[in-house]
Every structure is written in C-alpha cells, then in structure tokens.
Design a protein around this motif. Sequence first.
Motif, PDB file in Angstrom:
ATOM      1  N   GLU A   1      -1.106   6.969  -8.903  1.00  0.00           N
ATOM      2  CA  GLU A   1      -0.401   6.121  -9.862  1.00  0.00           C
ATOM      3  C   GLU A   1       0.366   5.012  -9.570  1.00  0.00           C
ATOM      4  O   GLU A   1       0.117   3.946 -10.230  1.00  0.00           O
ATOM      5  N   ILE A   2       1.068   4.936  -8.482  1.00  0.00           N
ATOM      6  CA  ILE A   2       1.637   3.726  -7.866  1.00  0.00           C
ATOM      7  C   ILE A   2       0.768   2.785  -7.543  1.00  0.00           C
ATOM      8  O   ILE A   2       0.834   1.550  -7.962  1.00  0.00           O
TER       9      ILE A   2
ATOM     10  N   ASN B   1       0.794  -0.971   0.070  1.00  0.00           N
ATOM     11  CA  ASN B   1       0.067   0.073  -0.126  1.00  0.00           C
ATOM     12  C   ASN B   1       0.837   1.111  -0.088  1.00  0.00           C
ATOM     13  O   ASN B   1       2.049   1.228   0.525  1.00  0.00           O
ATOM     14  N   GLN B   2       0.523   2.088  -0.671  1.00  0.00           N
ATOM     15  CA  GLN B   2       1.222   3.467  -0.840  1.00  0.00           C
ATOM     16  C   GLN B   2       0.767   4.459   0.209  1.00  0.00           C
ATOM     17  O   GLN B   2      -0.453   4.569   0.329  1.00  0.00           O
ATOM     18  N   HIS B   3       1.424   5.231   0.911  1.00  0.00           N
ATOM     19  CA  HIS B   3       1.250   6.114   2.033  1.00  0.00           C
ATOM     20  C   HIS B   3       1.675   7.558   1.697  1.00  0.00           C
ATOM     21  O   HIS B   3       2.940   7.706   1.171  1.00  0.00           O
TER      22      HIS B   3
ATOM     23  N   GLU C   1      -3.633  -0.171  -2.248  1.00  0.00           N
ATOM     24  CA  GLU C   1      -4.242   0.876  -1.790  1.00  0.00           C
ATOM     25  C   GLU C   1      -3.581   2.187  -1.728  1.00  0.00           C
ATOM     26  O   GLU C   1      -2.296   2.016  -1.460  1.00  0.00           O
ATOM     27  N   LEU C   2      -3.898   3.259  -1.814  1.00  0.00           N
ATOM     28  CA  LEU C   2      -3.405   4.558  -1.420  1.00  0.00           C
ATOM     29  C   LEU C   2      -3.959   5.255  -0.237  1.00  0.00           C
ATOM     30  O   LEU C   2      -5.368   5.209   0.098  1.00  0.00           O
ATOM     31  N   VAL C   3      -3.276   5.644   0.990  1.00  0.00           N
ATOM     32  CA  VAL C   3      -3.511   6.030   2.187  1.00  0.00           C
ATOM     33  C   VAL C   3      -2.997   7.078   2.473  1.00  0.00           C
ATOM     34  O   VAL C   3      -1.731   7.348   2.236  1.00  0.00           O
TER      35      VAL C   3
END
Length: 75
Positions: free
Chosen positions: A42-43, A6-8, A50-52
């Motif tokens: 985008e990533i 997940n990307q933060h 998931e984007l957080v």
Amino acid sequence: MSNKRNQHVVSHKDGWAVKGAGADRATAIFSTKAPAVDKGREIAKSQGTELVVHGRNGQIQTKDSHGKDPFPPKG
C-alpha cells in the motif's frame, strides 16, 4: 531530495516490520507476515516505489515495483 523510499518487509523481534529503505525505525509492525506485506505494498503504491520482501533469514524473496518501470514487459 525526495523522501520516497523503497519499502522493505523484514523479520522483527515482534513479528514482521515494514521499513523505509535506510530508516532506523519501522513504519509498522505486525505479528504475521501477510499484513506487513499488504501494508508495505500500500505504501509503495502510494509513493510509486518498490516493495522488497525479505525472509526470516534476511534474504530477499520477492520484489514488487510500483514506480515507472524503465523496462516494462512487452506483451
């Protein structure tokens, strides 16, 4: 083991950073939040994760899922 994380988007001393979950180092650093959110999205989309997005205080503000949702909205 998969390296999909997940990307933060988190506050950083130089502005805002995009970091993979559990990563020590930032993937990218931006002076403002909007481009960091764009890059994180985008990533996350490319990895199906998931984007957080966190606020300056570290609290989660929003989540944006790009994986296979086991409970998709009915509509």
